[in-house]
Design an enzyme around this catalytic site. Structure first.
Site, PDB file in Angstrom:
ATOM      1  N   SER A 156       0.665  -1.360   0.071  1.00 52.06           N
ATOM      2  CA  SER A 156      -0.152   0.086   0.153  1.00 52.06           C
ATOM      3  C   SER A 156       0.812   1.191   0.027  1.00 52.06           C
ATOM      4  CB  SER A 156      -0.979   0.132   1.207  1.00 52.06           C
ATOM      5  OG  SER A 156      -0.158   0.058   2.284  1.00 52.06           O
TER       6      SER A 156
ATOM      7  N   HIS B  14      -5.735  -3.590  -1.614  1.00 59.21           N
ATOM      8  CA  HIS B  14      -5.492  -2.545  -2.446  1.00 59.21           C
ATOM      9  C   HIS B  14      -5.503  -3.059  -3.980  1.00 59.21           C
ATOM     10  CE1 HIS B  14      -4.626   0.905   0.133  1.00 59.21           C
ATOM     11  NE2 HIS B  14      -4.133  -0.160   1.057  1.00 59.21           N
TER      12      HIS B  14
ATOM     13  N   LYS C 201     -12.529  -0.386   0.836  1.00 60.44           N
ATOM     14  CA  LYS C 201     -11.696   0.571  -0.023  1.00 60.44           C
ATOM     15  C   LYS C 201     -12.658   0.619  -1.165  1.00 60.44           C
ATOM     16  CE  LYS C 201      -7.432   0.176   2.029  1.00 60.44           C
ATOM     17  NZ  LYS C 201      -7.562  -0.543   3.267  1.00 60.44           N
TER      18      LYS C 201
END
Length: 427
Positions: free
Chosen positions: A214, A242, A273
């Site tokens: 990340s 991610h 996310k």
């Protein structure tokens, strides 16, 4: 003696015993004062090092344009994990409203007591389908998913081999298990092979890596990791926080991007996310593992169920991605537009083609000052420094969203150039 007098005579000495003495109270106050002084000294050190993390207050919904308390009315946001722009997508928001009305605000229970609704099982089924795995278990966060996995899966006769730059939640989760722990150098297949040779006497071995790291936006060399795992009889785990939703042809993640979906055995990821951005995490993998996690994983057993509105939002986000890869496909061109323009301007951008675009600056104070100056120019970014990243590796981490327009990206680049010139970073 009357009963009342007898009772009062007994109470007086008891009160004397229970009432703290003046010296005991003084010692207690002194302990608190000493602790306060220690804490204040630690806080002063953080400020002096330029690594203080101030929290800016947002007064609007999450999106590419936000309002910040004390700032101008509309500011470009380039530091959220809102990769697909689904945090405020009207269908995702409506799904949360519908779930709130139909299922309530929360369960007031853990899953195994009276905290499992049909919408939880529906989301788990859809996530297993999305990742093409046998089963799925939901957690309050991916931090909890990482905290709950290794302790259940691995015992003292096993070994875990972890990339040295794995996320803090992976590190903490591994600390909870009793397996032999070996760290290999960041994305170094040769060192990983040495660790596999070193641990050949172990019953089970698990290679653990972030799919995407990340802070740097670099992608794990999964084909090589899987080759080594098969050669030495190990399993492969990846954290896809991610990557889920936007990497790979259909947004399935790093394993799809690199063609190893059938060779990676366990995947942990997040709903916080790309998949709606609210909260929650999960593990997908073999059904016996998921069944065992339901029986023994402490963060699952001792945490309240995900609230119905969160589950509703995430379910709709996954449904949108199962139906079409159009949103995920839009990321590549926007990411490369930013990376190319920044590189041409003289900035150093870490990583490769990932929408995490770290603008490398080195100095913590410089990163913080430049981020503040960017905000004055209408662009919200944050400086990252130790202990979030290694000392001397301070940067401003820019994150591209599918919701950004080309004009948004160009505005951000122009602000970086202006700020970079002010601080002598570019000419």
């Amino acid at each position: 003696m009357s009963l009342g007098k007898a009772a009062r005579s007994l109470v007086k000495p008891i009160r004397g015993v229970l009432r703290p003495s003046a010296s005991a109270s003084n010692r207690s106050y002194a302990a608190v004062a000493e602790a306060r002084a220690v804490l204040e000294n630690e806080l002063d050190g953080i400020r002096a090092a330029g690594t203080w993390k101030a929290e800016r207050i947002i007064t609007s919904k999450q999106g590419p344009h936000i309002n910040v308390d004390g700032g101008r009315s509309s500011i470009l946001n380039f530091c959220a994990n809102n990769y697909l722009g689904l945090s405020s997508h009207p269908e995702v928001v409506q799904a949360g409203i519908d779930a709130l009305k139909s299922y309530g605000a929360g369960l007031s229970s853990v899953r195994f007591i009276c905290g499992t609704q049909d919408l939880h099982k529906n989301l788990e089924q859809k996530l297993a389908e999305f990742h093409e795995r046998e089963d799925c278990i939901l957690y309050a966060s991916c931090f909890d998913a990482n905290a709950g996995l290794f302790e259940v899966l691995l015992g003292p006769d096993d070994a875990v081999l972890s990339d040295e730059l794995n996320h803090a939640s992976i590190i903490d989760g591994i600390r909870l298990c009793r397996a032999k722990r070996l760290r290999y150098k960041h994305m170094d297949l040769s060192d990983l092979e040495n660790k596999l040779k070193e641990s050949q006497s172990s019953r089970m071995r698990l290679i653990v890596t972030d799919g995407v790291f990340s802070m740097d936006g670099d992608v794990a060399p999964l084909p090589g990791i899987c080759d080594l795992a098969e050669q030495y009889g190990a399993m492969v785990f990846i954290d896809e926080c991610h990557a889920t939703g936007f990497l790979g042809a259909r947004g399935r993640g790093t394993d799809e991007l690199l063609g190893v979906m059938k060779r990676v055995h366990i995947v942990n990821s997040t709903l916080g996310k790309a998949l709606g951005g609210a909260a929650g995490g999960y593990t997908v993998g073999p059904k016996p593992l998921i069944d065992l996690l339901r029986q023994r994983s402490r963060p699952y057993l001792f945490s309240n169920s995900l609230p119905p509105p969160v589950v509703g939002c995430a379910t709709r986000a996954v449904e949108l991605l199962l139906a079409s890869n159009e949103i995920a496909q839009s990321m590549t061109a926007k990411t490369m537009r930013f990376r190319n323009k920044m590189t041409q301007a003289g900035f150093t951008i870490a990583g490769s083609a990932h929408p995490i675009c770290p603008v490398m600056l080195g100095d913590a104070r410089l990163a913080s000052l430049m981020a503040d100056d960017m905000l004055k120019l209408g662009v919200y970014v944050i400086g990252f420094s130790y202990p979030v990243v290694p000392k001397g590796k301070a940067r401003i981490r820019v994150q591209i969203s599918a919701a950004h327009t080309e004009e948004d990206i160009d505005h951000c680049v122009d602000a970086f150039i202006q700020t970079g010139r002010k601080h002598g970073v570019v000419s």
